[in-house]
Scaffold this motif. Structure first.
Motif, PDB file in Angstrom:
ATOM      1  N   TYR A  39      16.131  26.430  69.035  1.00  0.00           N
ATOM      2  CA  TYR A  39      16.874  25.438  69.805  1.00  0.00           C
ATOM      3  C   TYR A  39      17.830  26.134  70.785  1.00  0.00           C
ATOM      4  O   TYR A  39      17.909  25.777  71.961  1.00  0.00           O
ATOM      5  CB  TYR A  39      17.653  24.529  68.852  1.00  0.00           C
ATOM      6  CG  TYR A  39      18.677  23.657  69.535  1.00  0.00           C
ATOM      7  CD1 TYR A  39      18.312  22.432  70.087  1.00  0.00           C
ATOM      8  CD2 TYR A  39      20.010  24.048  69.630  1.00  0.00           C
ATOM      9  CE1 TYR A  39      19.245  21.617  70.723  1.00  0.00           C
ATOM     10  CE2 TYR A  39      20.956  23.250  70.269  1.00  0.00           C
ATOM     11  CZ  TYR A  39      20.562  22.046  70.815  1.00  0.00           C
ATOM     12  OH  TYR A  39      21.479  21.251  71.450  1.00  0.00           O
ATOM     13  N   SER A  46      22.126  19.025  76.417  1.00  0.00           N
ATOM     14  CA  SER A  46      22.452  18.121  75.307  1.00  0.00           C
ATOM     15  C   SER A  46      22.974  16.792  75.821  1.00  0.00           C
ATOM     16  O   SER A  46      24.007  16.735  76.502  1.00  0.00           O
ATOM     17  CB  SER A  46      23.507  18.757  74.398  1.00  0.00           C
ATOM     18  OG  SER A  46      24.000  17.810  73.474  1.00  0.00           O
ATOM     19  N   THR A  80      14.883  19.429  64.023  1.00  0.00           N
ATOM     20  CA  THR A  80      15.931  19.951  63.135  1.00  0.00           C
ATOM     21  C   THR A  80      15.981  19.247  61.789  1.00  0.00           C
ATOM     22  O   THR A  80      16.750  19.647  60.912  1.00  0.00           O
ATOM     23  CB  THR A  80      17.316  19.864  63.800  1.00  0.00           C
ATOM     24  OG1 THR A  80      17.636  18.489  64.050  1.00  0.00           O
ATOM     25  CG2 THR A  80      17.344  20.660  65.095  1.00  0.00           C
TER      26      THR A  80
END
Length: 527
Positions: A39, A46, A80
């Motif tokens: 990531y 973001s 995630t």
């Protein structure tokens, strides 16, 4: 008595299995940690929480080091996974942890061992009034779990080591009697090892519990490394415990608050346990903490027992150096055997004392801190040094030089090499071997039902507050417990030493809150 365990058929333990499996594909990977690195490498923009946006808010000198951690501080986005419904990398990381530690299932905890203790208690005590057998000298989180569950605790007196006055776990005989008196008990919860690294064999207690069809729950916060090397004590899982909580951050390599809950056997409702974990843990768990758990396990599996060799050599160096400094004693097990109060000692917990009796543990800690060596904790007599796989021989050399300097500056001749034992008269857990059920709940004691009295006049009264020396975080008193003479003397000694106590309305301990004598006040509290 021949040893038997109900579930665990792996007498070799984690450290031994590592040698055989080292190099097996998948054992050394850290799937969650690796996903976070991927990531970070992608450099995505973001548009999700957290608000620091991969540490961009902390660019520059202010918070620059923290910004590096923030680059992998993400949330539940694609790739995630989700701690509370793991299907991907978190699920794989937890499965690898279970395999490594010899559990059937393992859960990552981001609220320390506290979260695990709460979840275990809430999983076995499902209705108000359920009885749980509990070792008296437990961490405050266990008392809080009893309150949340509205449980009835039957407290079991721990064994005492006569040489130090310190307590370990209840005896086999005490547990047998408790199970006889309370056949409906939902389980037994003990702490092993204690804060000082001391313990006694757990497998007799596991055998008793399983013979009665109830689980053995173990707060193994200070024993996350147990069973990982032949020189280390047996782990609670190896002894047959059903639910085990470990603080991976305390004695291993995870970030603070990183812990694990391991489960085996069929006596715990795992679906309910998952639900309880979701209740007591954040719905926005820390990914850096979880990644540190994954990485800690991977580090152990990649290196095997060799991971501990250099630190064990440092322990040997410390013991050898202390022989040249008779002023300072090192706590070691005395009587050995299955029934001994103190048969097990964690080599990574070095418990020192002044053999002359001149310095208290608190004073010794102050002197060590002044020399740049910061202990884990101290009490009236002892100082606890927490070593770990990261402790070096250089660290031990600095410690020994500090002790030697302290010894040379003192004009007091060393004593007989045995610590004075003030704690033996302060048997804090002054209860019957098996108590009557104690009711816990969330209803507070109202202001009109309590009063402050001088500590010197508190004997015989019922406590209206929880008094918790911290560390180690073990309540000396819980609300509603009688303050006996020995507890009062212990509190007076703590006050004189200016020890830090949580929960006390008066932090100086000049006064203590107690329940008023009035009959109606007692009745309201008991309801």
């Amino acid at each position: 008595m021949k040893r038997k365990t109900r579930y665990l058929n792996k007498p070799e333990g984690f450290g031994y299995r590592l040698n055989a499996e080292k190099g097996v594909k998948g054992n050394e990977k850290a799937p969650l940690y690796e996903a976070l690195l991927q990531y970070k490498a992608r450099g995505d923009v973001s548009f999700h929480v957290p608000g620091h946006k991969n540490g961009m808010s902390h660019r520059g000198d202010l918070g620059g080091e923290l910004a590096q951690v923030m680059k992998i501080d993400v949330t539940e986005i694609t790739g995630t996974d989700d701690l509370h419904h793991p299907e991907g990398v978190i699920r794989e990381a937890q499965q690898l942890a279970a395999d490594a530690y010899g559990a059937e299932e393992s859960f990552f905890l981001v609220g320390g061992s506290t979260a695990g203790n709460l979840a275990l208690i809430l999983s076995v005590c499902t209705a108000p009034g359920d009885v749980l057998l509990v070792q008296r000298n437990v961490h405050k989180s266990v008392i809080h779990g009893l309150m949340l569950a509205h449980a009835h605790a039957v407290f079991l007196a721990p064994l005492h080591d006569p040489g130090s006055g310190l307590a370990t776990i209840p005896s086999e005989e005490t547990v047998r009697e408790a199970l006889r008196r309370y056949p409906g008990a939902k389980g037994l919860l003990v702490t092993h090892p204690n804060y000082y690294g001391m313990g006694a064999p757990l497998w007799p207690l596991a055998t008793l519990c399983h013979a009665h069809g109830v689980p053995l729950l173990v707060d193994e916060a200070h024993g996350a490394h147990f069973g990982l090397h032949p020189a280390l004590p047996e782990s609670a899982l190896q002894a047959g415990a059903d639910g085990v909580v470990q603080s991976t951050h305390k004695m291993l390599t995870a970030l603070t608050m990183g812990a694990m809950l391991h489960v085996q056997g069929g006596l715990l409702d795992r679906g309910l346990l998952r639900q309880r974990l979701a209740m007591v843990q954040s719905s926005s768990p820390s990914y850096p903490i979880m990644a540190s758990l994954d990485l800690s396990r991977s580090l152990l599996q990649s290196r095997g027992p060799a991971f501990f060799e250099s630190a064990l050599a440092a322990v040997g160096q410390l013991r050898l150096g202390l022989r040249q400094l008779p002023r300072f004693g090192l706590l070691t097990p005395g009587a050995r055997g299955e029934g001994s109060a103190y048969a097990i000692q964690d080599p990574f917990k070095a418990v020192l004392y002044d053999a002359t009796g001149r310095w208290s543990g608190y004073e010794l800690q102050e002197r060590l801190e002044a020399a740049g060596c910061v202990p884990e904790m101290s009490d009236e007599r002892h100082v606890v040094l927490a070593l770990s796989p990261a402790t070096t021989e250089g660290d031990i050399g600095r410690l020994l030089r500090a002790l030697k300097q302290m010894d040379s500056e003192s004009e007091v001749s060393p004593g007989p090499g045995r610590p004075p034992n003030p704690q033996s008269k302060f048997s804090t857990w002054n209860i019957d071997a098996v108590s009557t059920p104690v009711t816990f709940g969330l209803r507070p004691i109202m202001p009109e039902d309590k009063e402050s009295v001088s500590l010197e006049s508190s004997a015989g009264r019922l406590a209206a507050e929880m008094i918790i020396p911290y560390p180690p975080g073990i309540p000396l008193l819980y609300p509603g417990e009688e303050i006996n003479e020995r507890v009062m003397e212990q509190l007076l000694a703590l006050r004189q030493a200016q020890a830090k106590c949580q929960g006390a309305a008066d932090p100086t301990l000049n006064t203590i809150q107690v329940i008023k004598h009035r009959k109606e006040s007692r009745e309201r509290v008991e309801r």
